[in-house]
Motif scaffolding. Structure first.
Motif, PDB file in Angstrom:
ATOM      1  N   GLY A   4      73.361  63.180 123.662  1.00  0.00           N
ATOM      2  CA  GLY A   4      73.152  63.207 122.216  1.00  0.00           C
ATOM      3  C   GLY A   4      71.707  62.984 121.837  1.00  0.00           C
ATOM      4  N   LEU A   5      71.073  62.012 122.483  1.00  0.00           N
ATOM      5  CA  LEU A   5      69.666  61.727 122.219  1.00  0.00           C
ATOM      6  C   LEU A   5      68.799  62.907 122.623  1.00  0.00           C
ATOM      7  N   GLU A   6      69.086  63.467 123.769  1.00  0.00           N
ATOM      8  CA  GLU A   6      68.329  64.618 124.254  1.00  0.00           C
ATOM      9  C   GLU A   6      68.464  65.799 123.293  1.00  0.00           C
ATOM     10  N   ALA A   7      69.674  66.012 122.793  1.00  0.00           N
ATOM     11  CA  ALA A   7      69.917  67.109 121.851  1.00  0.00           C
ATOM     12  C   ALA A   7      69.132  66.897 120.562  1.00  0.00           C
ATOM     13  N   THR A  12      65.731  71.527 116.179  1.00  0.00           N
ATOM     14  CA  THR A  12      64.894  71.930 115.059  1.00  0.00           C
ATOM     15  C   THR A  12      65.761  72.029 113.808  1.00  0.00           C
ATOM     16  N   ARG A  13      65.171  71.734 112.664  1.00  0.00           N
ATOM     17  CA  ARG A  13      65.887  71.870 111.392  1.00  0.00           C
ATOM     18  C   ARG A  13      65.416  73.106 110.644  1.00  0.00           C
ATOM     19  N   ASP A  14      64.495  73.831 111.255  1.00  0.00           N
ATOM     20  CA  ASP A  14      63.956  75.047 110.642  1.00  0.00           C
ATOM     21  C   ASP A  14      64.797  76.234 111.098  1.00  0.00           C
ATOM     22  N   LEU A  15      65.964  76.384 110.471  1.00  0.00           N
ATOM     23  CA  LEU A  15      66.898  77.436 110.850  1.00  0.00           C
ATOM     24  C   LEU A  15      66.912  78.517 109.789  1.00  0.00           C
ATOM     25  N   GLN A  16      66.893  79.766 110.254  1.00  0.00           N
ATOM     26  CA  GLN A  16      66.974  80.901 109.341  1.00  0.00           C
ATOM     27  C   GLN A  16      68.002  81.892 109.880  1.00  0.00           C
TER      28      GLN A  16
END
Length: 124
Positions: A4-7, A12-16
């Protein structure tokens, strides 16, 4: 290192994503929205003294905030549809089903998935 930590560290939260609009024969590009953007849209769509939310306005605002291409704040686009703001432009430029298609994509891209999908993901 825990999975979980590794993930999280590699995420990234920059999803398009591109969403095809058949009537227009083109793709719109949308981006994921974070909690702050969703809360700002909800605040804008809150009307009256009772604090009720105008769901249709909220959906249009979420489309505006997530749209990378086209930009519903574009002056030429607003002028073309005689819209007084970007949310009004969404209402006038897109059919209700097209708006629904975009909202579903925005919510999915922003991490909102149905229970059936969550159960399937958990099984894998």
């Amino acid at each position: 290192m825990a999975k979980g930590l590794e993930a999280l560290l590699g995420a990234t939260r920059d999803l398009q994503e591109e969403v095809y609009i058949p009537r227009l024969k083109t793709h719109f590009t949308i981006k994921a929205l974070d909690e702050d953007a969703i809360e700002r849209a909800r605040a804008q769509a809150t009307t009256g003294k009772d604090g009720s939310v105008d769901d249709a306005l909220l959906n249009r605002l979420l489309i505006v905030k997530s749209a990378v291409d086209p930009d519903f704040n574009d002056k030429a686009l607003k002028d073309h549809y005689e819209a007084f703001d970007a949310a009004d432009c969404v209402k006038k430029a897109l059919l209700p089903g097209e708006q629904a298609r975009l909202i579903q994509a925005v919510l999915a891209l922003s991490g909102f998935v149905g229970d059936a999908e969550l159960i399937q993901d958990a099984k894998n």
